[in-house]
Design an enzyme around this catalytic site. Structure first.
Site, mmCIF file in Angstrom:
data_model
loop_
_atom_site.group_PDB
_atom_site.id
_atom_site.type_symbol
_atom_site.label_atom_id
_atom_site.label_comp_id
_atom_site.label_asym_id
_atom_site.label_seq_id
_atom_site.Cartn_x
_atom_site.Cartn_y
_atom_site.Cartn_z
ATOM 1 N N TYR A 141 0.722 -1.100 -0.012
ATOM 2 C CA TYR A 141 0.105 0.032 0.007
ATOM 3 C C TYR A 141 0.769 1.247 -0.065
ATOM 4 C CZ TYR A 141 -4.680 -1.971 0.916
ATOM 5 O OH TYR A 141 -5.819 -2.520 0.627
ATOM 6 N N LYS A 189 2.895 -15.395 1.791
ATOM 7 C CA LYS A 189 3.310 -16.249 0.311
ATOM 8 C C LYS A 189 4.585 -16.435 0.189
ATOM 9 C CE LYS A 189 1.281 -17.820 -3.578
ATOM 10 N NZ LYS A 189 0.595 -19.069 -3.363
ATOM 11 N N ASP A 249 -12.531 -9.148 4.276
ATOM 12 C CA ASP A 249 -13.863 -9.136 3.386
ATOM 13 C C ASP A 249 -14.449 -10.801 3.376
ATOM 14 O OD1 ASP A 249 -13.498 -6.536 2.929
ATOM 15 O OD2 ASP A 249 -14.449 -6.567 0.945
HETATM 16 C C1 IPM Z 1 -10.593 -1.244 4.238
HETATM 17 C C2 IPM Z 1 -10.598 -0.606 2.847
HETATM 18 C C3 IPM Z 1 -9.451 0.334 2.674
HETATM 19 C C4 IPM Z 1 -8.098 -0.521 2.489
HETATM 20 C C5 IPM Z 1 -9.636 1.355 1.276
HETATM 21 C C6 IPM Z 1 -10.963 1.945 1.264
HETATM 22 C C7 IPM Z 1 -8.461 2.136 1.122
HETATM 23 O O1 IPM Z 1 -10.709 -1.453 1.899
HETATM 24 O O2 IPM Z 1 -10.350 -0.540 5.107
HETATM 25 O O3 IPM Z 1 -10.444 -2.444 4.391
HETATM 26 O O4 IPM Z 1 -7.973 -1.063 1.300
HETATM 27 O O5 IPM Z 1 -7.409 -0.601 3.227
HETATM 28 MN MN MN Z 2 -11.055 -3.646 2.494
#
Ligand code: IPM
Ligand code: MN
Length: 358
Positions: A141, A189, A249
């Site tokens: 990131y 990984k 998620d």
């Molecule tokens: C999360 C979100 C964020 C991330 C985005 C909105 C930048 O998906 O907090 O999981 O990828 O960290």
């Molecule tokens: Mn996310």
């Protein structure tokens, strides 16, 4: 207690879920006799639409000065083709970095009564209770260099981790495991990536300081499969920034809905608390969104930033109470299993349960 809390509603369903969460925070203040100074500031697409930066300076300063920050969501399709510095998501990445909150805690637990509502077989998910500890201010990131080359013919990002970054997040995971069921599953990984081989080495080293915690390593692809097929085997799941984003998620699906998941980002100044779900622009403003992720984030804020355990417990119990009474937002209703209530009704049911003094 006196505390200052900054609320950042943001985009999409962010404003409606933070409005519900803020009401709960105010109810906690009046029930427990605290004074919370709550101010609201623009971020993300909402700030861009107002002609500012995605993270306006004034918003950043307010967050740096606050005891805790509660964020709704950022993300707005209107800016999908904008460059990084003009994207809503950039605000969140900058804010996490500015606050130095490197440890993102994402608990995912199946609430009693919700075992049947999700995509997975109830007998597989009943009793699932895991904590994703996601590294939040490093990895791909933030790695440099990043960019596009050859007039947009190629693009590149850099996944980079230092020993120190891995060590401090591993410490958080092991400490959490001590207070839970004593198992850390470290996700990487390492069969392909150098960053993952360093990750595995450092995590193993940290693990030797915690003889009572069992450590297992899992490749991220296999972890994704096991999370879907046998989630009960997990306690603390330790991962880098990108893998943790993806797996959290999936954890949402395991517990019945992503709309339920809260998060706490800690380890730096104050703390940043936000539901794991995004801005969900297609359902924004329709009173469909589940406020539980945001309200449960208030519980985490109380617990982690303000050291207010009983207050946090009251919020969690109010959520449990509303669910036990049968209230379900649309995301929690499986086909043919009853009526959904709107997000505002769910919020009210939780709020009234917070207000009742215990
Ligand atoms: C999360 C979100 C964020 C991330 C985005 C909105 C930048 O998906 O907090 O999981 O990828 O960290
Ligand atoms: Mn996310």
């Amino acid at each position: 207690m006196q505390a200052s809390v900054v609320v950042l509603p943001g985009d999409g369903i962010g404003p409606e879920v933070t409005a519900a969460a803020e009401q709960v925070l105010r109810a906690v203040a009046s029930r427990f006799g605290h004074t919370f100074t709550i101010t609201s500031h623009p971020i993300g697409g909402a700030a861009l639409r107002g002609g500012g930066l995605p993270l306006p300076n004034e918003t950043r300063e307010a967050c740096l000065a606050a005891d805790a920050v509660l964020l709704g969501a950022v993300g707005d399709p209107a800016f999908d083709s904008s460059p990084s510095e003009q994207r809503p998501e950039t605000a969140l990445l900058q804010l996490r970095q500015a606050l130095g909150v490197f440890a993102n805690l994402r608990p995912a637990k199946v609430w009693p009564g919700l075992e049947n509502g999700g995509a997975f077989k109830p007998e597989l998910v009943t009793g699932a209770d895991l904590l994703i500890v996601r590294e939040l201010t490093g990895g791909i990131y933030y790695g440099e260099p990043r960019g596009t080359a050859g007039d947009g013919e190629s693009a590149f990002n850099t996944m980079r981790y230092s020993r120190a970054e891995v060590e401090r997040i591993a410490e958080v995971a092991f400490k959490s495991a001590v207070t839970r069921r004593g198992l850390v599953t470290s996700v990487d990984k390492a069969n392909v990536l150098e960053t993952s081989r360093l990750w595995r080495e450092v995590v193993t080293e940290v693990g030797t300081r915690y003889p009572d915690v069992r450590l297992q390593h899992q490749y991220v692809d296999s972890c994704a499969l096991l999370l879907a097929t046998n989630p009960l085997q997990f306690d603390v799941v330790l991962s880098g920034n990108l893998f943790g984003d993806i797996l959290s998620d999936e954890a949402g699906a395991v517990v019945g809905s992503l709309g339920l998941l809260p998060s706490a980002s800690v380890g730096g100044r104050g703390g940043l608390f936000e539901p794991v779900h995004g801005s969900a622009p297609t359902i924004a403003g329709k009173d469909i969104a589940n406020p539980i992720g945001a309200i449960a984030s208030v519980a985490m804020l109380l617990r982690h930033a303000l050291g207010a355990g009983p207050e946090a417990e009251a919020v969690d119990q109010a959520i449990g109470g509303a669910l036990a009474a049968g209230y379900r937002t649309a995301d929690l209703v499986s086909s043919g299993s009853g009526e959904a209530v709107g997000g505002s009704m769910m919020a009210r049911e939780i709020l009234t349960r917070v207000q009742v003094s215990g």
